[in-house]
Design a protein around this motif. Structure first.
Motif, mmCIF file in Angstrom:
data_model
loop_
_atom_site.group_PDB
_atom_site.id
_atom_site.type_symbol
_atom_site.label_atom_id
_atom_site.label_comp_id
_atom_site.label_asym_id
_atom_site.label_seq_id
_atom_site.Cartn_x
_atom_site.Cartn_y
_atom_site.Cartn_z
ATOM 1 N N THR A 81 -11.354 0.053 2.341
ATOM 2 C CA THR A 81 -10.170 -0.729 1.935
ATOM 3 C C THR A 81 -9.118 0.227 1.359
ATOM 4 O O THR A 81 -9.455 1.316 0.915
ATOM 5 C CB THR A 81 -10.537 -1.729 0.827
ATOM 6 O OG1 THR A 81 -11.109 -0.965 -0.249
ATOM 7 C CG2 THR A 81 -11.530 -2.769 1.314
ATOM 8 N N ASN A 82 -7.888 -0.219 1.366
ATOM 9 C CA ASN A 82 -6.794 0.628 0.876
ATOM 10 C C ASN A 82 -7.013 0.932 -0.607
ATOM 11 O O ASN A 82 -7.315 0.054 -1.407
ATOM 12 C CB ASN A 82 -5.480 -0.158 1.083
ATOM 13 C CG ASN A 82 -4.291 0.697 0.667
ATOM 14 O OD1 ASN A 82 -4.333 1.327 -0.403
ATOM 15 N ND2 ASN A 82 -3.271 0.730 1.487
ATOM 16 N N VAL A 83 -6.877 2.199 -0.950
ATOM 17 C CA VAL A 83 -7.112 2.647 -2.337
ATOM 18 C C VAL A 83 -6.325 1.783 -3.319
ATOM 19 O O VAL A 83 -6.835 1.378 -4.359
ATOM 20 C CB VAL A 83 -6.673 4.121 -2.485
ATOM 21 C CG1 VAL A 83 -6.824 4.569 -3.928
ATOM 22 C CG2 VAL A 83 -7.470 5.009 -1.558
ATOM 23 N N ASN A 84 -5.069 1.470 -2.932
ATOM 24 C CA ASN A 84 -4.201 0.783 -3.893
ATOM 25 C C ASN A 84 -4.671 -0.635 -4.206
ATOM 26 O O ASN A 84 -4.179 -1.259 -5.129
ATOM 27 C CB ASN A 84 -2.766 0.773 -3.355
ATOM 28 C CG ASN A 84 -2.327 2.218 -3.099
ATOM 29 O OD1 ASN A 84 -2.613 3.109 -3.902
ATOM 30 N ND2 ASN A 84 -1.723 2.457 -1.945
ATOM 31 N N ASP A 85 -5.636 -1.150 -3.421
ATOM 32 C CA ASP A 85 -6.155 -2.486 -3.762
ATOM 33 C C ASP A 85 -6.940 -2.418 -5.061
ATOM 34 O O ASP A 85 -6.906 -3.329 -5.870
ATOM 35 C CB ASP A 85 -7.109 -2.982 -2.652
ATOM 36 C CG ASP A 85 -6.354 -3.146 -1.334
ATOM 37 O OD1 ASP A 85 -5.111 -2.987 -1.372
ATOM 38 O OD2 ASP A 85 -6.986 -3.400 -0.315
ATOM 39 N N ASN A 86 -7.678 -1.329 -5.253
ATOM 40 C CA ASN A 86 -8.574 -1.270 -6.420
ATOM 41 C C ASN A 86 -8.113 -0.305 -7.494
ATOM 42 O O ASN A 86 -8.624 -0.338 -8.609
ATOM 43 C CB ASN A 86 -9.978 -0.828 -5.979
ATOM 44 C CG ASN A 86 -10.593 -1.824 -5.020
ATOM 45 O OD1 ASN A 86 -10.633 -3.006 -5.305
ATOM 46 N ND2 ASN A 86 -10.969 -1.337 -3.840
ATOM 47 N N PHE A 87 -7.203 0.609 -7.123
ATOM 48 C CA PHE A 87 -6.836 1.662 -8.079
ATOM 49 C C PHE A 87 -5.321 1.883 -8.087
ATOM 50 O O PHE A 87 -4.650 1.629 -7.091
ATOM 51 C CB PHE A 87 -7.510 2.991 -7.694
ATOM 52 C CG PHE A 87 -9.009 2.926 -7.584
ATOM 53 C CD1 PHE A 87 -9.628 2.734 -6.358
ATOM 54 C CD2 PHE A 87 -9.804 3.032 -8.719
ATOM 55 C CE1 PHE A 87 -11.012 2.663 -6.247
ATOM 56 C CE2 PHE A 87 -11.181 2.973 -8.634
ATOM 57 C CZ PHE A 87 -11.791 2.779 -7.391
ATOM 58 N N THR A 88 -4.813 2.380 -9.229
ATOM 59 C CA THR A 88 -3.429 2.886 -9.218
ATOM 60 C C THR A 88 -3.537 4.413 -9.223
ATOM 61 O O THR A 88 -4.404 4.979 -9.906
ATOM 62 C CB THR A 88 -2.671 2.459 -10.492
ATOM 63 O OG1 THR A 88 -3.447 2.863 -11.621
ATOM 64 C CG2 THR A 88 -2.399 0.983 -10.548
ATOM 65 N N VAL A 89 -2.689 5.050 -8.437
ATOM 66 C CA VAL A 89 -2.797 6.507 -8.257
ATOM 67 C C VAL A 89 -1.488 7.149 -8.685
ATOM 68 O O VAL A 89 -0.407 6.668 -8.322
ATOM 69 C CB VAL A 89 -3.077 6.846 -6.770
ATOM 70 C CG1 VAL A 89 -3.262 8.351 -6.594
ATOM 71 C CG2 VAL A 89 -4.306 6.101 -6.281
ATOM 72 N N LYS A 90 -1.584 8.215 -9.516
ATOM 73 C CA LYS A 90 -0.370 8.891 -9.981
ATOM 74 C C LYS A 90 -0.568 10.383 -9.738
ATOM 75 O O LYS A 90 -1.660 10.903 -9.993
ATOM 76 C CB LYS A 90 -0.225 8.623 -11.497
ATOM 77 C CG LYS A 90 1.160 8.841 -12.063
ATOM 78 C CD LYS A 90 1.240 8.355 -13.508
ATOM 79 C CE LYS A 90 0.490 9.336 -14.442
ATOM 80 N NZ LYS A 90 0.638 8.962 -15.860
#
Lengths: 192, 183
Positions: B95-104
């Motif tokens: 699944t797309n990372v941004n579904d479960n996590f915020t990335v900076k």
């Protein structure tokens, strides 16, 4: 289960036990690195365990197998605090009720203070224990737990348990220890 | 972050040695362990601790098996329940990372990128995780958990997209060990 009959100790075993007990009682500061598994018929829980004891203050840390923090128990004679990975903090007077209330897992921490070193809580009562041929505890029946010492190893001159199993009528607690770091009382206690 | 997406999307398998160092919240060293890991997207990994003790963690796409020989114990968990929001989920899920996590993106120095990943959702299982990528491969994971402990995993001899034997992701329980279903 008072039904089990333990092999009574010989005089030599008892003498060895006395000596062994005195040496172990001198250990008031230690750090244990190991793993624990608690089983019931419906649930189970496995964790990496780090136990730091500094006289009457202690810290018991339980992490998931991949290293993430799950529980942190910090205690002193005055108070015991339990922090969980859900960012909750609980306090109580004694560790046993605190752990049982929060996790519903019965970890007899107060008694483990003795059992983990291969000691009984108070004097040995006849027909509630068995000693191995070096005069160390191999089995002990105490505080309605059955404790079985399956392996001992030596760590800078002290022979200490590295595998033990505790059972009562509902739970089995298995503990394996990969390292003991010791600070016997007679040497100065540098900060752990 | 496209560097992370780029990395995650074009690796099918990963194989590396790792060292893991765990620090308490006051910075005290708790444990150093070494091992080997294989990852195959989606949903499969083999995480083997070799020292100071042996422990095998296998995700077979459906369930996660944890086998501890000395404890003589096998624990089985459903994959989604076990992975929750752990680093393993980040690396193995399709699944797309941004579904479960915020990335900076924290820093970029020539070909080294450090990303800060924070789990979304009400009770995340860890605080944050810093991921270091170097020429598009995984160098280090630094995880800060909810108890303030820090786990530093350094990878070496990283091989990407090599053929990996499927049996590595199948757990065959040794006879006589008690298996605890914890689905």
């Amino acid at each position: 289960c008072a039904g089990i009959n333990f092999k009574p100790p010989t005089a030599t075993q008892l003498a060895q036990w006395q000596q062994h007990q005195t040496r172990l009682n001198a250990i008031k500061t230690w750090r244990i690195t190991g793993r624990i598994a608690i089983q019931t018929d419906s649930d189970n829980w496995t964790a990496n365990t780090y136990w730091t004891q500094n006289k009457t203050d202690y810290e018991l840390r339980f992490n998931t197998p991949t290293g993430q923090g799950a529980l942190l128990l910090q205690g002193s004679p005055q108070q015991v605090t339990l922090k969980t990975s859900e960012n909750e903090t609980y306090t109580a007077q004694d560790p046993d009720t605190l752990i049982e209330e929060v996790t519903h897992l019965p970890l007899p921490v107060s008694n483990l203070y003795y059992w983990i070193r291969g000691l009984s809580y108070g004097d040995l009562v006849t027909n509630t224990y068995e000693l191995d041929d070096a005069g160390r505890l191999s089995q002990l029946q105490q505080a309605n737990w059955g404790i079985r010492y399956e392996r001992y190893d030596s760590f800078n001159g002290y022979v200490l348990p590295t595998k033990l199993t505790l059972t009562n009528n509902q739970f089995t607690v298995k503990i394996v220890i990969s390292q003991w770091q010791l600070q016997p009382a007679e040497t100065t206690v540098k900060s752990l | 972050d496209e560097a992370l997406d780029n990395f995650l999307q074009n690796f099918k398998t990963l194989h590396a040695q790792f060292t893991q160092t765990l620090y308490a919240e006051n910075g005290e060293l708790l444990q150093e362990s070494i091992g080997e890991m294989y990852i195959q997207r989606p949903g499969k990994f083999r995480w083997v601790y070799q020292k100071p003790y042996e422990q095998l963690i296998i995700a077979d796409g459906e369930r996660v098996w944890i086998y501890d020989a000395d404890l003589d114990q096998i624990t089985v968990k459903a994959l989604d329940k076990a992975l929750g929001q752990t680093p393993a989920l980040l690396l193995t899920s399709e699944t797309n990372v941004n579904d479960n996590f915020t990335v900076k993106r924290l820093s970029v120095t020539n070909d080294m990128i450090v990303l800060e990943v924070r789990p979304k959702g009400e009770n995340p299982q860890f605080e944050r995780l810093n991921l270091t990528l170097e020429n598009n491969t995984l160098k280090q994971i630094e995880l800060l958990d909810n108890l303030g402990q820090k786990s530093l995993i350094n990878f070496s001899k990283m091989q990407k997209n090599i053929a990996v034997d499927e049996d590595l992701f199948i757990f065959t329980p040794p006879a006589g060990t008690d298996i605890i279903q914890d689905m």
